[in-house]
Write a protein that holds these residues in place. Sequence first.
Motif, PDB file in Angstrom:
ATOM      1  N   THR A 118      13.133  -9.554   2.301  1.00  0.00           N
ATOM      2  CA  THR A 118      12.478  -8.711   3.303  1.00  0.00           C
ATOM      3  C   THR A 118      10.963  -8.870   3.257  1.00  0.00           C
ATOM      4  O   THR A 118      10.435  -9.579   2.395  1.00  0.00           O
ATOM      5  N   LEU A 135       3.885 -12.439   8.528  1.00  0.00           N
ATOM      6  CA  LEU A 135       3.545 -11.780   7.266  1.00  0.00           C
ATOM      7  C   LEU A 135       2.549 -10.675   7.601  1.00  0.00           C
ATOM      8  O   LEU A 135       1.328 -10.851   7.518  1.00  0.00           O
ATOM      9  N   SER A 136       3.071  -9.566   8.061  1.00  0.00           N
ATOM     10  CA  SER A 136       2.224  -8.463   8.518  1.00  0.00           C
ATOM     11  C   SER A 136       2.877  -7.143   8.143  1.00  0.00           C
ATOM     12  O   SER A 136       4.090  -7.074   7.964  1.00  0.00           O
ATOM     13  N   CYS A 137       2.052  -6.104   8.058  1.00  0.00           N
ATOM     14  CA  CYS A 137       2.621  -4.792   7.724  1.00  0.00           C
ATOM     15  C   CYS A 137       3.510  -4.320   8.873  1.00  0.00           C
ATOM     16  O   CYS A 137       4.526  -3.666   8.648  1.00  0.00           O
ATOM     17  N   ALA A 140       6.733  -6.019   8.105  1.00  0.00           N
ATOM     18  CA  ALA A 140       7.265  -5.649   6.784  1.00  0.00           C
ATOM     19  C   ALA A 140       7.848  -4.238   6.794  1.00  0.00           C
ATOM     20  O   ALA A 140       8.882  -3.979   6.161  1.00  0.00           O
ATOM     21  N   LYS A 201      -6.653   1.422  15.596  1.00  0.00           N
ATOM     22  CA  LYS A 201      -6.661   0.712  14.310  1.00  0.00           C
ATOM     23  C   LYS A 201      -6.756   1.707  13.156  1.00  0.00           C
ATOM     24  O   LYS A 201      -6.084   1.563  12.137  1.00  0.00           O
TER      25      LYS A 201
HETATM   26  C1  LIG Z   1      -6.315  -8.167   2.289  1.00  0.00           C
HETATM   27  C2  LIG Z   1      -5.105  -8.033   3.191  1.00  0.00           C
HETATM   28  C3  LIG Z   1      -5.258  -7.454   4.444  1.00  0.00           C
HETATM   29  C4  LIG Z   1      -4.157  -7.312   5.293  1.00  0.00           C
HETATM   30  N1  LIG Z   1      -4.349  -6.726   6.522  1.00  0.00           N
HETATM   31  C5  LIG Z   1      -3.314  -6.588   7.340  1.00  0.00           C
HETATM   32  C6  LIG Z   1      -3.479  -5.983   8.611  1.00  0.00           C
HETATM   33  O1  LIG Z   1      -4.576  -5.568   8.994  1.00  0.00           O
HETATM   34  N2  LIG Z   1      -2.415  -5.891   9.414  1.00  0.00           N
HETATM   35  C7  LIG Z   1      -1.186  -6.346   9.036  1.00  0.00           C
HETATM   36  O2  LIG Z   1      -0.237  -6.227   9.813  1.00  0.00           O
HETATM   37  N3  LIG Z   1      -0.985  -6.898   7.842  1.00  0.00           N
HETATM   38  C8  LIG Z   1      -2.012  -7.039   6.980  1.00  0.00           C
HETATM   39  N4  LIG Z   1      -1.820  -7.619   5.761  1.00  0.00           N
HETATM   40  C9  LIG Z   1      -0.479  -8.091   5.417  1.00  0.00           C
HETATM   41  C10 LIG Z   1       0.380  -6.962   4.892  1.00  0.00           C
HETATM   42  O3  LIG Z   1      -0.320  -6.262   3.891  1.00  0.00           O
HETATM   43  C11 LIG Z   1       1.660  -7.564   4.321  1.00  0.00           C
HETATM   44  O4  LIG Z   1       2.289  -8.322   5.323  1.00  0.00           O
HETATM   45  C12 LIG Z   1       2.630  -6.476   3.859  1.00  0.00           C
HETATM   46  O5  LIG Z   1       2.012  -5.671   2.879  1.00  0.00           O
HETATM   47  C13 LIG Z   1       3.885  -7.119   3.291  1.00  0.00           C
HETATM   48  O6  LIG Z   1       4.738  -6.123   2.799  1.00  0.00           O
HETATM   49  P1  LIG Z   1       5.774  -6.449   1.674  1.00  0.00           P
HETATM   50  O7  LIG Z   1       6.476  -5.178   1.374  1.00  0.00           O
HETATM   51  O8  LIG Z   1       6.580  -7.634   2.041  1.00  0.00           O
HETATM   52  O9  LIG Z   1       4.936  -6.937   0.399  1.00  0.00           O
HETATM   53  P2  LIG Z   1       3.815  -6.193  -0.430  1.00  0.00           P
HETATM   54  O10 LIG Z   1       3.173  -5.075   0.331  1.00  0.00           O
HETATM   55  O11 LIG Z   1       2.948  -7.278  -0.974  1.00  0.00           O
HETATM   56  O12 LIG Z   1       4.639  -5.518  -1.595  1.00  0.00           O
HETATM   57  C14 LIG Z   1       5.269  -6.308  -2.581  1.00  0.00           C
HETATM   58  C15 LIG Z   1       5.270  -5.503  -3.866  1.00  0.00           C
HETATM   59  O13 LIG Z   1       6.062  -6.186  -4.822  1.00  0.00           O
HETATM   60  C16 LIG Z   1       5.437  -6.105  -6.066  1.00  0.00           C
HETATM   61  N5  LIG Z   1       5.929  -7.220  -6.863  1.00  0.00           N
HETATM   62  C17 LIG Z   1       5.601  -8.528  -6.774  1.00  0.00           C
HETATM   63  N6  LIG Z   1       6.281  -9.246  -7.683  1.00  0.00           N
HETATM   64  C18 LIG Z   1       7.074  -8.391  -8.333  1.00  0.00           C
HETATM   65  C19 LIG Z   1       8.018  -8.523  -9.388  1.00  0.00           C
HETATM   66  N7  LIG Z   1       8.267  -9.704  -9.958  1.00  0.00           N
HETATM   67  N8  LIG Z   1       8.661  -7.416  -9.795  1.00  0.00           N
HETATM   68  C20 LIG Z   1       8.401  -6.217  -9.236  1.00  0.00           C
HETATM   69  N9  LIG Z   1       7.514  -6.025  -8.267  1.00  0.00           N
HETATM   70  C21 LIG Z   1       6.857  -7.097  -7.816  1.00  0.00           C
HETATM   71  C22 LIG Z   1       3.957  -6.190  -5.735  1.00  0.00           C
HETATM   72  O14 LIG Z   1       3.174  -5.640  -6.775  1.00  0.00           O
HETATM   73  C23 LIG Z   1       3.867  -5.358  -4.463  1.00  0.00           C
HETATM   74  O15 LIG Z   1       3.627  -4.003  -4.711  1.00  0.00           O
HETATM   75  C24 LIG Z   1      -2.891  -7.763   4.886  1.00  0.00           C
HETATM   76  C25 LIG Z   1      -2.731  -8.334   3.619  1.00  0.00           C
HETATM   77  C26 LIG Z   1      -3.828  -8.477   2.780  1.00  0.00           C
HETATM   78  C27 LIG Z   1      -3.637  -9.101   1.405  1.00  0.00           C
END
Ligand SMILES: Cc1cc2nc3c(=O)[nH]c(=O)nc-3n(C[C@H](O)[C@H](O)[C@H](O)COP(=O)(O)OP(=O)(O)OC[C@H]3O[C@@H](n4cnc5c(N)ncnc54)[C@H](O)[C@@H]3O)c2cc1C
Length: 239
Positions: A118, A135-137, A140, A201
């Motif tokens: 996911t 790859l966006s919030c 996600a 925003k």
């Molecule tokens: C600086 C920045 C700015 C961004 N700005 C935007 C924006 O303005 N708009 C937008 O749509 N998207 C933005 N994004 C992208 C957005 O943050 C991600 O697409 C979203 O957070 C992905 O969600 P996720 O749950 O897949 O992963 P994540 O939010 O990365 O969560 C994954 C979690 O898994 C944990 N983890 C990793 N490995 C392990 C492991 N082995 N065991 C246990 N836990 C683990 C991590 O610590 C983390 O907490 C941005 C990203 C960054 C880095």
Amino acid sequence: MPQRLRDILGQDANIRVAVVERAADIGPELGPGPRPVIIEALSTLGVEIFTNETVSGVDSEGVTTASGLRIPSKTVIWTGGIRASALTEQIPGEKDALGRIIVDGSLRVPGLKNVFATGDTAYAATDDEGHIALLSCQHALILGRYAGYNAAADLLGEPTKTYRQPVYVTCLDLGPWGAVLTTGWDRVVSGLSAAEAKIKKILINTKLIYPPPATDRVFALGEARPEVDRAAQEFATKA
Ligand SMILES: Cc1cc2nc3c(=O)[nH]c(=O)nc-3n(C[C@H](O)[C@H](O)[C@H](O)COP(=O)(O)OP(=O)(O)OC[C@H]3O[C@@H](n4cnc5c(N)ncnc54)[C@H](O)[C@@H]3O)c2cc1C
């Protein structure tokens, strides 16, 4: 950056902020729709743009590009590229160029009955028209709801649900200038002004991306349903 630096160093400080971009256009992946707005905002804010320039070196005094351009700099911020977690390498199966696992409609990893992928780790179709989650919030948040639902349904022997997220918007923060909101995969600029888009925003960043308080269990579980897409409701009705 220019305004932040002036706030720190003084309004008369000699500030230089430059963006170096390998592609011919700024924000290449955003397409032509919002580009004029982005260029207007950056130029109003005093940010220089260097397109068609590939960064080939960074040292303590600045940045060098493949064409030989030299930009003296005390601080370099690298924002080139995102990838799925390296953890995906441990999961067998097909991946996309960003390392995401190519999942089926229920976000299950093909061939691995008990594994769902996911968020940023999933290469998943959002609709039947060939659009793939970014790859966006925005994606996600909904992918997480479906994956959670489907993992639980799988355990309980209930049918899984097919991930679908037809509404897509982009809300790009452009600093003190404001923001730009686009709708649809063609990224058509909405009729919102820079200030109105900025309000959206801020709503996204301070409210929509956060889960509801866990203190209200019934409400929180209701919000976790795959069909709940608060951002889509917000933008589909008001953008
Ligand atoms: C600086 C920045 C700015 C961004 N700005 C935007 C924006 O303005 N708009 C937008 O749509 N998207 C933005 N994004 C992208 C957005 O943050 C991600 O697409 C979203 O957070 C992905 O969600 P996720 O749950 O897949 O992963 P994540 O939010 O990365 O969560 C994954 C979690 O898994 C944990 N983890 C990793 N490995 C392990 C492991 N082995 N065991 C246990 N836990 C683990 C991590 O610590 C983390 O907490 C941005 C990203 C960054 C880095």
